[in-house]
Design an enzyme around this catalytic site. Structure first.
Site, PDB file in Angstrom:
ATOM      1  N   ASP A  99       0.873  -1.180   0.000  1.00 60.59           N
ATOM      2  CA  ASP A  99       0.000   0.000   0.000  1.00 60.59           C
ATOM      3  C   ASP A  99       0.903   1.221   0.000  1.00 60.59           C
ATOM      4  O   ASP A  99       2.122   1.077  -0.012  1.00 60.59           O
ATOM      5  CB  ASP A  99      -0.895  -0.049   1.254  1.00 60.59           C
ATOM      6  CG  ASP A  99      -2.232   0.649   1.037  1.00 60.59           C
ATOM      7  OD1 ASP A  99      -2.225   1.821   0.597  1.00 60.59           O
ATOM      8  OD2 ASP A  99      -3.269   0.037   1.292  1.00 60.59           O
TER       9      ASP A  99
ATOM     10  N   ALA B  95      -8.243  -3.209   0.933  1.00 59.13           N
ATOM     11  CA  ALA B  95      -7.432  -4.329   1.428  1.00 59.13           C
ATOM     12  C   ALA B  95      -6.308  -4.681   0.461  1.00 59.13           C
ATOM     13  O   ALA B  95      -5.330  -5.298   0.840  1.00 59.13           O
ATOM     14  CB  ALA B  95      -8.335  -5.546   1.625  1.00 59.13           C
ATOM     15  N   LYS B  96      -6.458  -4.319  -0.801  1.00 58.03           N
ATOM     16  CA  LYS B  96      -5.445  -4.575  -1.843  1.00 58.03           C
ATOM     17  C   LYS B  96      -4.987  -6.023  -1.842  1.00 58.03           C
ATOM     18  O   LYS B  96      -3.805  -6.321  -1.898  1.00 58.03           O
ATOM     19  CB  LYS B  96      -4.279  -3.590  -1.706  1.00 58.03           C
ATOM     20  CG  LYS B  96      -4.749  -2.122  -1.815  1.00 58.03           C
ATOM     21  CD  LYS B  96      -3.612  -1.143  -1.859  1.00 58.03           C
ATOM     22  CE  LYS B  96      -4.086   0.291  -2.073  1.00 58.03           C
ATOM     23  NZ  LYS B  96      -4.795   0.901  -0.940  1.00 58.03           N
ATOM     24  N   ARG B  97      -5.945  -6.932  -1.813  1.00 57.85           N
ATOM     25  CA  ARG B  97      -5.654  -8.358  -1.768  1.00 57.85           C
ATOM     26  C   ARG B  97      -5.447  -8.927  -3.165  1.00 57.85           C
ATOM     27  O   ARG B  97      -5.786  -8.285  -4.174  1.00 57.85           O
ATOM     28  CB  ARG B  97      -6.791  -9.110  -1.064  1.00 57.85           C
ATOM     29  CG  ARG B  97      -7.025  -8.716   0.382  1.00 57.85           C
ATOM     30  CD  ARG B  97      -5.822  -9.008   1.278  1.00 57.85           C
ATOM     31  NE  ARG B  97      -6.188  -8.964   2.693  1.00 57.85           N
ATOM     32  CZ  ARG B  97      -6.018  -7.925   3.510  1.00 57.85           C
ATOM     33  NH1 ARG B  97      -5.476  -6.809   3.067  1.00 57.85           N
ATOM     34  NH2 ARG B  97      -6.370  -7.995   4.777  1.00 57.85           N
ATOM     35  N   THR B 121     -10.714  -3.617  -2.616  1.00 57.90           N
ATOM     36  CA  THR B 121      -9.645  -3.282  -3.566  1.00 57.90           C
ATOM     37  C   THR B 121      -8.732  -4.493  -3.744  1.00 57.90           C
ATOM     38  O   THR B 121      -8.486  -5.247  -2.797  1.00 57.90           O
ATOM     39  CB  THR B 121      -8.823  -2.059  -3.103  1.00 57.90           C
ATOM     40  OG1 THR B 121      -8.268  -2.322  -1.816  1.00 57.90           O
ATOM     41  CG2 THR B 121      -9.673  -0.805  -3.044  1.00 57.90           C
TER      42      THR B 121
END
Lengths: 269, 269
Positions: A99, B95-97, B121
């Site tokens: 991130d 969460a950018k998983r 996200t």
């Protein structure tokens, strides 16, 4: 843990096996479901049965987050159990985080300080300032996705950028980052022929290698092309070991599968 | 929620503001630290003060995971509070998983089913099978990183692949995936000049836009180049709103900042 200690553990145990602790309530032995914390009980039994054969454990955070609060508690208990009982074992939070800088710092603290993992997996797409916060911890590591073991790896990772595949650009660029000596990389076993090229870029770095077994990669091939002076490989197996049986003998059968892999590894060292 | 409903909410509120709920115990008003759950109390106060001005809330999971079990509980309480009190508001788990297929499925269920977010996200590096599991839920969305607002965006996202920047390849490729109508994209406001090109590839998709304010992006520029027929923009602000004051008046000051943005937006609609 230092890479020297990790290397020594590999020599002592004649193993570079990493076991993925991906406990799924739909797949673990049904008799465990009656316990208060089935995920932790499953992981504990696997750890008790295999700790002398493995040099690393890798819980994937998805398999804990899937159970919300209870899952997070199981994750805490699992890492605490490993750190308390087997402090010599290298631990990997397979979280694939990344991130903007101040947010990556929050993730890094959560996994490397509070939960006290030795390492955490990270995604490279957001670049330098998304990864460097994970590299700021002494004797802790960020394991960055380079060339993964899944089909989708060919969507972007192998696209040609400046005359070479994106994953090579990722590897080369990451070497210029601050504290890059704290980087390791994920490289899938399903792509063993790529290891020769990868070793030209990162000759000594440890590589975390998923995809042996269930996903079709060959241990011999990976070692032939990927092994470095200090071994430099952590071969992960998850399903092939932890789900070898879903009866009362699951831990025993997991040990049998881990032992097979350790013996193959001993022969290759 | 459908994109039609989201569009209608934007018209009703004359706002396309998304507020990032990134509560950090070191930054929230000290008087909240005496409460049982400071993170939730902070978020609740921000929500109570701004819900008529915002069409979306975006808790970043890092800011909850940083507090372990207690943090996860705060996240559950925060999403439940929004869904219960303001079901018309679009919710984003930032969460950018992204992981191999079966693992992404675990994350997707955790965020879209169990926690009942409208969207999550995701990171594109692992390709198709790492993202498609997030697209399998009716009226739920995966918001994929395309061109991010941080400096590191230039490390890989803007590298030239097959004659165009990687982020364009990512956008184009993702349109071929199953249920791609459930995709939205992250595009940083700091790169407003790129919006024209992006709109040629994804003319109608909603774009989640961080980087206005604290990171220097201009709302006017983003709207000029990025607005679509159905508006198609969710402009995120986190620190500029939630940390407008750290005194007893923090919620009131947050409302003032949110109101300023909403009024700017109303003028641009």
């Amino acid at each position: 843990m230092t890479t020297q200690q990790l290397h020594q553990n590999i020599l002592d145990k004649k193993s570079f096996l990493c076991i993925g602790l991906d406990a799924d309530l739909n797949k673990i032995p049904p008799h465990l479901l009656a316990t208060e914390d089935p995920i932790f009980e499953f992981n504990k039994a696997i750890i008790d049965a295999t700790h002398d054969l493995a040099v690393a454990y890798k819980p994937n955070t998805a398999f804990f987050e899937a159970y919300g609060l209870k899952g997070w508690l199981s994750l805490e208990k699992t890492i605490n159990y490993i750190n308390h009982m087997h402090p010599e074992i290298f631990t990997i939070a397979d979280a694939k985080r990344g991130d903007i800088g101040n947010t990556s710092t929050m993730y890094a603290k959560a996994f490397l300080e509070d939960l006290n993992f030795d390492s955490v997996t990270v995604a490279p797409y957001m670049g330098k300032d998304s990864v460097e916060p994970f590299l700021a911890f002494k004797n802790k590591f960020a394991i960055m996705l380079a060339l993964t073991s899944n089909e989708g790896a060919f969507d972007f990772q192998t696209k040609i950028v400046d005359g070479e595949e994106l994953y090579k650009t990722v590897l080369k660029t990451s070497k210029t980052w601050k504290n890059s000596e704290n980087l390791m990389y994920v490289v899938g076993a399903t792509k063993a022929e790529y290891f020769t090229e990868i070793r030209k870029i990162v000759p000594e770095s440890f590589l975390l290698v998923p995809g042996v077994g269930a996903q079709g990669g060959s241990l011999q091939e990976v070692c032939k092309y990927g092994m470095s002076k200090n071994v430099g490989l952590l071969i992960n197996s998850s399903r092939g070991i932890i789900y070898a049986s879903n009866g009362n003998d699951f831990a025993e059968k997991a040990r049998e599968e881990a032992l097979k892999m350790q013996q193959e590894m001993a022969a290759l060292l």
